[in-house]
Motif scaffolding. Structure first.
Motif, PDB file in Angstrom:
ATOM      1  N   UNK A 107      10.651   1.172  -3.590  1.00  0.00           N
ATOM      2  CA  UNK A 107       9.225   1.246  -3.926  1.00  0.00           C
ATOM      3  C   UNK A 107       8.364   1.134  -2.664  1.00  0.00           C
ATOM      4  N   UNK A 108       8.764   0.244  -1.750  1.00  0.00           N
ATOM      5  CA  UNK A 108       7.983   0.065  -0.528  1.00  0.00           C
ATOM      6  C   UNK A 108       7.951   1.346   0.299  1.00  0.00           C
ATOM      7  N   UNK A 109       9.087   2.015   0.402  1.00  0.00           N
ATOM      8  CA  UNK A 109       9.145   3.267   1.163  1.00  0.00           C
ATOM      9  C   UNK A 109       8.329   4.361   0.480  1.00  0.00           C
ATOM     10  N   UNK A 110       8.375   4.420  -0.846  1.00  0.00           N
ATOM     11  CA  UNK A 110       7.608   5.437  -1.572  1.00  0.00           C
ATOM     12  C   UNK A 110       6.109   5.246  -1.369  1.00  0.00           C
ATOM     13  N   UNK A 111       5.639   4.001  -1.477  1.00  0.00           N
ATOM     14  CA  UNK A 111       4.220   3.735  -1.299  1.00  0.00           C
ATOM     15  C   UNK A 111       3.786   4.022   0.135  1.00  0.00           C
ATOM     16  N   UNK A 112       4.619   3.636   1.100  1.00  0.00           N
ATOM     17  CA  UNK A 112       4.285   3.877   2.501  1.00  0.00           C
ATOM     18  C   UNK A 112       4.231   5.368   2.792  1.00  0.00           C
ATOM     19  N   UNK A 113       5.166   6.107   2.231  1.00  0.00           N
ATOM     20  CA  UNK A 113       5.197   7.555   2.440  1.00  0.00           C
ATOM     21  C   UNK A 113       3.908   8.202   1.961  1.00  0.00           C
ATOM     22  N   UNK A 114       3.396   7.749   0.835  1.00  0.00           N
ATOM     23  CA  UNK A 114       2.197   8.358   0.251  1.00  0.00           C
ATOM     24  C   UNK A 114       0.921   7.994   1.009  1.00  0.00           C
ATOM     25  N   UNK A 115       0.940   6.893   1.751  1.00  0.00           N
ATOM     26  CA  UNK A 115      -0.295   6.403   2.371  1.00  0.00           C
ATOM     27  C   UNK A 115      -0.313   6.516   3.889  1.00  0.00           C
ATOM     28  N   UNK A 116       0.802   6.895   4.518  1.00  0.00           N
ATOM     29  CA  UNK A 116       0.810   7.077   5.970  1.00  0.00           C
ATOM     30  C   UNK A 116      -0.104   8.243   6.336  1.00  0.00           C
ATOM     31  N   UNK A 117      -0.944   8.042   7.322  1.00  0.00           N
ATOM     32  CA  UNK A 117      -1.902   9.065   7.745  1.00  0.00           C
ATOM     33  C   UNK A 117      -1.199  10.090   8.642  1.00  0.00           C
ATOM     34  N   UNK A 118      -1.056  11.341   8.194  1.00  0.00           N
ATOM     35  CA  UNK A 118      -0.376  12.361   9.017  1.00  0.00           C
ATOM     36  C   UNK A 118      -1.095  12.628  10.333  1.00  0.00           C
ATOM     37  N   UNK A 119      -2.431  12.555  10.335  1.00  0.00           N
ATOM     38  CA  UNK A 119      -3.174  12.830  11.563  1.00  0.00           C
ATOM     39  C   UNK A 119      -2.920  11.748  12.612  1.00  0.00           C
ATOM     40  N   UNK A 120      -2.923  10.489  12.191  1.00  0.00           N
ATOM     41  CA  UNK A 120      -2.633   9.395  13.119  1.00  0.00           C
ATOM     42  C   UNK A 120      -1.190   9.475  13.604  1.00  0.00           C
ATOM     43  N   UNK A 239      12.009 -13.406  -2.267  1.00  0.00           N
ATOM     44  CA  UNK A 239      11.333 -12.113  -2.385  1.00  0.00           C
ATOM     45  C   UNK A 239      11.798 -11.198  -1.266  1.00  0.00           C
ATOM     46  N   UNK A 240      12.253  -9.998  -1.586  1.00  0.00           N
ATOM     47  CA  UNK A 240      12.732  -9.092  -0.523  1.00  0.00           C
ATOM     48  C   UNK A 240      11.645  -8.815   0.507  1.00  0.00           C
ATOM     49  N   UNK A 241      11.972  -9.004   1.780  1.00  0.00           N
ATOM     50  CA  UNK A 241      11.032  -8.709   2.866  1.00  0.00           C
ATOM     51  C   UNK A 241      11.315  -7.335   3.424  1.00  0.00           C
ATOM     52  N   UNK A 242      10.474  -6.379   3.103  1.00  0.00           N
ATOM     53  CA  UNK A 242      10.794  -4.992   3.449  1.00  0.00           C
ATOM     54  C   UNK A 242       9.930  -4.436   4.575  1.00  0.00           C
ATOM     55  N   UNK A 243       8.966  -5.197   5.080  1.00  0.00           N
ATOM     56  CA  UNK A 243       8.080  -4.645   6.101  1.00  0.00           C
ATOM     57  C   UNK A 243       8.870  -4.203   7.333  1.00  0.00           C
ATOM     58  N   UNK A 244       9.872  -4.994   7.725  1.00  0.00           N
ATOM     59  CA  UNK A 244      10.681  -4.624   8.898  1.00  0.00           C
ATOM     60  C   UNK A 244      11.406  -3.310   8.665  1.00  0.00           C
ATOM     61  N   UNK A 245      11.938  -3.128   7.450  1.00  0.00           N
ATOM     62  CA  UNK A 245      12.655  -1.888   7.144  1.00  0.00           C
ATOM     63  C   UNK A 245      11.724  -0.688   7.143  1.00  0.00           C
ATOM     64  N   UNK A 246      10.525  -0.866   6.588  1.00  0.00           N
ATOM     65  CA  UNK A 246       9.550   0.226   6.590  1.00  0.00           C
ATOM     66  C   UNK A 246       9.135   0.555   8.015  1.00  0.00           C
TER      67      UNK A 246
END
Length: 295
Positions: A107-120, A239-246
């Motif tokens: 879920x964390x990867x899916x949300x990050x994928x949708x919100x990462x700014x392509x221009x940046x 709670x799974x800590x996923x920020x490092x993986x993302x």
């Protein structure tokens, strides 16, 4: 009323909006930090719609107007993105534990994928590909590991890369950078003072500064190119800590993008280095065990 997290609510309802309202929604998702501070005229200009369309967008997603929309958006950014998964419980069996942790990461990867700014992201890749030298800054068991991993990835591309996880060395090395070099800071909270100081020093030296951090954090405001990731941060060990993986995943995107931008020559160097390692491994496997009796 919109859902608890307005960012997810906008994403989920985007296809149901009218074309002009959808443009506003897409502009918000592409740069949430900008949307939190923009006036109605600025947001309309970015989305290339009229100002009344911005107002209609706010109402369409359940907010009375732009002011209420920005307040709700700020709350959503502050609370982070939910994992859409349950907290691991002491009573969970191993099968449940595996599913909960894997679901949280997915879920964390899916949300990050949708919100990462392509221009940046494109701007970061361009700066990294042209940089004669890249310094990665990160502290702690999360960001420090990402910095070290990034250093190895870019070193394989024949780029003079280094990683610094000590606050004093970060500040010292930042003062050695020059125009064209890149200072890349990694901090999930964006509040590590040594990392913020180092990026400020690098900026004064004329280096390009990039930050992989949370939207609205102090570090995000310092960087020339902020790469914003919106993930929750919990102190609960269950709670799974996923920020490092993302963050590691985003570094993969940047490294691959840089390799492609630098062209076949860079990729060929990586191929030759890997081939040499494979040759050495094969040679080691072929060596007979030492039978001399000397230990």
């Amino acid at each position: 009323m919109p859902s608890a997290n307005l960012i997810l609510h906008i994403r989920d309802t985007l296809e149901q909006l009218r074309p002009a309202e959808r443009k506003v929604g897409e502009a918000v998702l592409a740069d949430v930090d900008f949307a939190m501070h923009a006036s109605i005229a600025e947001l309309a200009l970015k989305a290339q719609v009229s100002e009344p369309s911005v107002t209609r967008f706010c109402r369409a997603i359940g907010c009375e107007g732009l002011r209420a929309f920005k307040v709700q958006l700020a709350h959503s950014v502050a609370s982070g993105l939910p994992y859409n998964s349950e907290t691991v419980e002491a009573s969970d069996d191993t099968h449940t534990l595996i599913h909960k942790v894997c679901d949280a990461i997915s879920h964390a990867f899916q949300h990050s994928r949708d919100l990462i700014d392509p221009l940046a992201t494109e701007a970061a890749i361009r700066a990294l590909a042209l940089a004669p030298r890249i310094y990665f800054f990160g502290v702690g068991a999360g960001s420090g590991i990402v910095a070290e991993d990034a250093y190895l990835r870019f070193l394989r591309l024949d780029i003079a890369a280094s990683a610094f996880t000590d606050g004093h060395l970060q500040r010292l090395s930042a003062g050695l950078l020059e125009p064209g070099d890149v200072a890349f800071a990694i901090s999930h909270t964006g509040r590590s003072q040594e990392v913020i100081d180092s990026l400020k020093i690098a900026k004064q030296r004329g280096a390009t500064t990039i930050a992989l951090t949370t939207a609205g954090s102090p570090l995000a405001w310092v960087a020339d190119i902020p790469l914003l990731v919106r993930l929750p941060r919990y102190g609960d060990p269950h709670t799974p800590g996923v920020s490092r993986l993302v963050h590691l995943g985003i570094m993969d995107i940047l490294a691959i993008g840089t390799a492609l931008r630098r062209g076949p020559r860079s990729i060929e160097k990586v191929r030759r280095a890997r081939a040499r390692l494979e040759t050495l491994r094969a040679s080691d496997d072929a060596d007979p065990p030492d039978s001399s009796g000397v230990f």
